[in-house]
Motif scaffolding. Structure first.
Motif, PDB file in Angstrom:
ATOM      1  N   GLU A 124       0.824  -1.214   0.000  1.00 41.15           N
ATOM      2  CA  GLU A 124       0.000   0.000   0.000  1.00 41.15           C
ATOM      3  C   GLU A 124       0.856   1.261   0.000  1.00 41.15           C
ATOM      4  OE1 GLU A 124      -3.247   0.614  -0.298  1.00 41.15           O
ATOM      5  OE2 GLU A 124      -3.543  -1.509  -0.729  1.00 41.15           O
ATOM      6  N   VAL A 125       1.947   1.255   0.746  1.00 41.36           N
ATOM      7  CA  VAL A 125       2.814   2.438   0.779  1.00 41.36           C
ATOM      8  C   VAL A 125       3.496   2.613  -0.567  1.00 41.36           C
ATOM      9  CG1 VAL A 125       4.838   3.478   1.868  1.00 41.36           C
ATOM     10  CG2 VAL A 125       3.138   2.320   3.278  1.00 41.36           C
ATOM     11  N   MET A 126       3.869   1.517  -1.197  1.00 42.75           N
ATOM     12  CA  MET A 126       4.466   1.602  -2.532  1.00 42.75           C
ATOM     13  C   MET A 126       3.451   2.135  -3.529  1.00 42.75           C
ATOM     14  SD  MET A 126       7.469   0.838  -3.845  1.00 42.75           S
ATOM     15  CE  MET A 126       7.929   1.507  -5.436  1.00 42.75           C
ATOM     16  N   LEU A 127       2.191   1.791  -3.334  1.00 45.83           N
ATOM     17  CA  LEU A 127       1.152   2.161  -4.288  1.00 45.83           C
ATOM     18  C   LEU A 127       0.652   3.583  -4.084  1.00 45.83           C
ATOM     19  CD1 LEU A 127      -0.649   1.112  -6.588  1.00 45.83           C
ATOM     20  CD2 LEU A 127      -2.255   0.306  -4.854  1.00 45.83           C
ATOM     21  N   THR A 128       0.271   3.932  -2.856  1.00 48.85           N
ATOM     22  CA  THR A 128      -0.318   5.253  -2.600  1.00 48.85           C
ATOM     23  C   THR A 128       0.526   6.131  -1.687  1.00 48.85           C
ATOM     24  OG1 THR A 128      -1.589   4.456  -0.691  1.00 48.85           O
ATOM     25  CG2 THR A 128      -2.641   4.296  -2.852  1.00 48.85           C
ATOM     26  N   GLY A 129       1.580   5.556  -1.109  1.00 51.04           N
ATOM     27  CA  GLY A 129       2.406   6.332  -0.193  1.00 51.04           C
ATOM     28  C   GLY A 129       1.790   6.495   1.180  1.00 51.04           C
ATOM     29  N   ARG A 130       0.801   5.637   1.539  1.00 54.55           N
ATOM     30  CA  ARG A 130       0.088   5.858   2.801  1.00 54.55           C
ATOM     31  C   ARG A 130      -0.635   4.584   3.246  1.00 54.55           C
ATOM     32  NH1 ARG A 130      -1.511  10.139   5.868  1.00 54.55           N
ATOM     33  NH2 ARG A 130      -3.661  10.434   6.567  1.00 54.55           N
ATOM     34  N   TYR A 131      -0.605   4.320   4.557  1.00 57.09           N
ATOM     35  CA  TYR A 131      -1.360   3.225   5.159  1.00 57.09           C
ATOM     36  C   TYR A 131      -1.530   3.538   6.641  1.00 57.09           C
ATOM     37  CZ  TYR A 131      -3.028  -1.602   5.740  1.00 57.09           C
ATOM     38  OH  TYR A 131      -3.799  -2.708   5.975  1.00 57.09           O
ATOM     39  N   GLY A 132      -2.604   3.023   7.218  1.00 54.83           N
ATOM     40  CA  GLY A 132      -2.869   3.274   8.625  1.00 54.83           C
ATOM     41  C   GLY A 132      -3.001   1.982   9.403  1.00 54.83           C
ATOM     42  N   LEU A 133      -2.483   1.981  10.639  1.00 51.65           N
ATOM     43  CA  LEU A 133      -2.591   0.826  11.535  1.00 51.65           C
ATOM     44  C   LEU A 133      -3.231   1.279  12.838  1.00 51.65           C
ATOM     45  CD1 LEU A 133       0.919  -0.806  11.000  1.00 51.65           C
ATOM     46  CD2 LEU A 133      -1.260  -1.801  10.327  1.00 51.65           C
ATOM     47  N   LEU A 134      -4.337   0.665  13.201  1.00 51.75           N
ATOM     48  CA  LEU A 134      -5.034   1.008  14.438  1.00 51.75           C
ATOM     49  C   LEU A 134      -5.101  -0.219  15.342  1.00 51.75           C
ATOM     50  CD1 LEU A 134      -6.661   3.116  16.061  1.00 51.75           C
ATOM     51  CD2 LEU A 134      -8.726   2.198  14.966  1.00 51.75           C
ATOM     52  N   PRO A 135      -4.373  -0.225  16.463  1.00 53.63           N
ATOM     53  CA  PRO A 135      -4.459  -1.347  17.403  1.00 53.63           C
ATOM     54  C   PRO A 135      -5.840  -1.401  18.055  1.00 53.63           C
ATOM     55  CG  PRO A 135      -2.445  -0.073  17.744  1.00 53.63           C
ATOM     56  CD  PRO A 135      -3.326   0.736  16.843  1.00 53.63           C
ATOM     57  N   GLY A 136      -6.262  -2.589  18.400  1.00 54.27           N
ATOM     58  CA  GLY A 136      -7.537  -2.773  19.078  1.00 54.27           C
ATOM     59  C   GLY A 136      -7.486  -3.984  19.984  1.00 54.27           C
ATOM     60  N   ILE A 137      -8.489  -4.105  20.843  1.00 56.38           N
ATOM     61  CA  ILE A 137      -8.604  -5.244  21.739  1.00 56.38           C
ATOM     62  C   ILE A 137      -9.946  -5.924  21.462  1.00 56.38           C
ATOM     63  CG2 ILE A 137      -8.643  -6.030  24.137  1.00 56.38           C
ATOM     64  CD1 ILE A 137      -5.979  -4.861  23.349  1.00 56.38           C
ATOM     65  N   ALA A 138      -9.907  -7.221  21.129  1.00 52.84           N
ATOM     66  CA  ALA A 138     -11.129  -7.964  20.835  1.00 52.84           C
ATOM     67  C   ALA A 138     -11.920  -8.213  22.115  1.00 52.84           C
ATOM     68  CB  ALA A 138     -10.776  -9.282  20.155  1.00 52.84           C
ATOM     69  N   SER A 139     -13.154  -8.704  21.952  1.00 56.98           N
ATOM     70  CA  SER A 139     -14.023  -8.935  23.107  1.00 56.98           C
ATOM     71  C   SER A 139     -13.453  -9.971  24.067  1.00 56.98           C
ATOM     72  CB  SER A 139     -15.410  -9.385  22.617  1.00 56.98           C
ATOM     73  OG  SER A 139     -15.302 -10.537  21.795  1.00 56.98           O
ATOM     74  N   ASP A 140     -12.598 -10.876  23.533  1.00 62.27           N
ATOM     75  CA  ASP A 140     -11.992 -11.884  24.413  1.00 62.27           C
ATOM     76  C   ASP A 140     -10.700 -11.395  25.050  1.00 62.27           C
ATOM     77  OD1 ASP A 140     -10.292 -11.833  22.274  1.00 62.27           O
ATOM     78  OD2 ASP A 140     -10.438 -13.970  21.797  1.00 62.27           O
ATOM     79  N   GLY A 141     -10.355 -10.112  24.826  1.00 57.83           N
ATOM     80  CA  GLY A 141      -9.168  -9.527  25.441  1.00 57.83           C
ATOM     81  C   GLY A 141      -7.898  -9.651  24.625  1.00 57.83           C
ATOM     82  N   SER A 142      -7.976 -10.294  23.461  1.00 58.61           N
ATOM     83  CA  SER A 142      -6.773 -10.460  22.634  1.00 58.61           C
ATOM     84  C   SER A 142      -6.556  -9.228  21.759  1.00 58.61           C
ATOM     85  CB  SER A 142      -6.896 -11.709  21.764  1.00 58.61           C
ATOM     86  OG  SER A 142      -8.026 -11.618  20.922  1.00 58.61           O
ATOM     87  N   PRO A 143      -5.303  -8.777  21.628  1.00 59.90           N
ATOM     88  CA  PRO A 143      -5.020  -7.596  20.800  1.00 59.90           C
ATOM     89  C   PRO A 143      -4.963  -7.947  19.320  1.00 59.90           C
ATOM     90  CG  PRO A 143      -2.995  -8.409  21.762  1.00 59.90           C
ATOM     91  CD  PRO A 143      -4.101  -9.276  22.309  1.00 59.90           C
TER      92      PRO A 143
END
Length: 483
Positions: A124-143
């Motif tokens: 994606e960075v090679m293609l558009t020069g941009r990507y986003g990463l958003l960490p989260g925690i699932a309902s079972d507590g796993s990241p």
């Protein structure tokens, strides 16, 4: 004034056309052709016919045929895949604390491994020069890590210290109604923000009556302490700041469209001129001659042509230089495309250039690849560290080290001899020589210096050797292995 969640950041609107061009060019000919006149404008004659209501259908049919004959070059997709393959030919080394080890095999909710996620980021960075990463925690507590392409990051902001504290993510798409099994388009946005030192998020969904706003969900660590920062990571082609970076292959995409347009004109020319057309002359009244059946209606050995006195039959056949000129222009555009795109992947040079000259040349050519390799690895590392902070693990134990050596895949015999000679003359240590040979593909990647030394002792230095064998002047000193 009512808060409008769908508002775009000004920089988003400025870069969106470039992203669309690259996305279409990457997807290929079908996407380009679906865009119609956006990439292949009407020729003047067809445009005039299109304006005339009585000839609109005829003009549209002619344009569709004109477009169908054209070929769009697959340069962007080939270059992106080649570049990412070069970057990740050797996977990045990823170190994680024990609490984050499960992410190695399942980093995203759709089951991507960390290595596969890194490949998606680099692509994606090679293609558009941009990507986003958003960490989260699932309902079972796993990241987990959620990824967002450039087009999905529609708005963002920073605080007085230029630290990102607000982002809006477009999560629109199709959702299945479990009761009816039908799919319907849903417009939905995720708003993430930091307010009063607490990170929170809420989802906005477009309903029949307008926007429906979900409850704010605040993030807290496993000790129930609020997360005090926005964990979103913006990965660009140059750095990790929120504002978009330049699109690396924009010039290549523009050239691809130019080649597509030139190819359409060339094929139009060939379509109308390349097929020889029979022509007869000598009739006083051609229309009457046709009506009376005097004009030949076919060609070939079974067709007899009877022409009037002084009549002449011949073939009209294209012989001008116009098509050659069009072909030359296409070739020039391809040559420029190589300069923009394929040069990053080229390893061929002057047969007589030295190893150092080759290194300098390739290092220059691969500067874009190295930048993307570093930012994609740094972005993944930062996102993983944010996850570590969130779940109470040690962020300093997270390390993502990319491969930055893109040209030492093969060593020629001259270079191998020079490395061995340098070691034998004590100019470099055995460990340095081994690392250089390993980087050049002479030694298997999974072999250690100790293992190689053991093999050399057994195979070359006489444990089972014949008494008459001539051994090298200098054996590796075991003490040098760690030097």
């Amino acid at each position: 004034m009512t808060f409008d969640i769908s508002v775009h950041h000004p920089e988003y609107d400025a870069f969106a056309p470039s992203w669309e061009l690259l996305r279409n060019a990457f997807e290929g000919e079908d996407d380009i052709k679906r865009a119609g006149q956006k990439y292949l404008p009407l020729k003047n004659g067809l445009a005039k016919l299109m304006e005339d209501g009585s000839h609109r259908a005829l003009a549209q049919a002619a344009y569709d045929a004109y477009k169908a004959r054209a070929e769009f070059p697959d340069l962007v997709a080939l270059t992106v895949r080649g570049a990412v393959g070069t970057i990740l030919d050797q996977a990045a080394e990823i170190e994680l604390p024990p609490e984050l080890e499960p992410l190695r095999e399942k980093a995203t909710r759709d089951g991507l491994t960390l290595e596969a996620l890194h490949r998606r980021i680099a692509t994606e960075v090679m293609l558009t020069g941009r990507y986003g990463l958003l960490p989260g925690i699932a309902s079972d507590g796993s990241p987990y890590l959620a990824g967002y392409i450039a087009e999905s990051i529609i708005n963002w902001d920073q605080d007085e210290e230029n630290v990102a504290d607000f982002v809006v993510l477009d999560e629109s798409g199709y959702e299945r109604d479990r009761a009816t099994n039908e799919w319907k388009a849903v417009e939905k946005y995720r708003e993430c923000f930091v307010e009063d030192g607490r990170y929170g998020a809420r989802v906005w969904t477009k309903g029949k009556e307008g926007w429906e706003v979900g409850e704010v969900v605040e993030a807290s660590d496993r000790k129930q302490r609020p997360l005090g920062f926005l964990p979103m990571v913006f990965v660009g082609s140059n750095d990790l700041t929120p504002d978009p970076d330049d699109v690396p292959l924009y010039g290549l995409a523009k050239l691809s469209v130019r080649i597509y347009q030139l190819d359409a004109d060339l094929r139009q020319t060939l379509h109308y001129t390349s097929e020889p057309t029979p022509m007869v002359s000598g009739y006083d009244d051609p229309q009457e001659a046709i009506k009376n059946g005097q004009v030949p209606q076919g060609i070939g050995g079974t067709n007899i042509w009877v022409l009037p006195k002084d009549g002449k039959g011949e073939f009209l056949e294209f012989s001008g230089a116009g098509a050659s000129a069009q072909h030359d222009e296409i070739q020039k555009a391809y040559d420029r495309a190589v300069m923009f795109g394929a040069q990053m992947l080229a390893e061929k040079g002057n047969a007589n250039e030295s190893g150092e000259a080759k290194r300098v040349r390739l290092d220059s050519q691969h500067s874009t690849l190295k930048g993307i390799a570093m930012t994609s690895a740094s972005g993944l590392e930062k996102a993983l560290r944010n996850v570590a902070i969130w779940i109470g693990a040690d962020p300093e134990k997270v390390k993502v080290t990319p491969n930055l050596d893109f040209f030492d895949h093969d060593l020629d015999a001259q270079t191998i001899t020079a490395i061995v000679s340098a070691w034998q003359s004590a100019a470099i240590s055995w460990k340095s020589a081994f690392d250089r040979l390993k980087a050049g593909g002479v030694v298997p990647e999974d072999r250690t210096a100790d293992e190689e030394l053991a093999l050399m002792d057994q195979e070359q230095f006489g444990r089972d050797a014949d008494p008459g064998d001539v051994l090298p002047d200098r054996q590796p000193d075991p003490e040098q292995i760690d030097k």
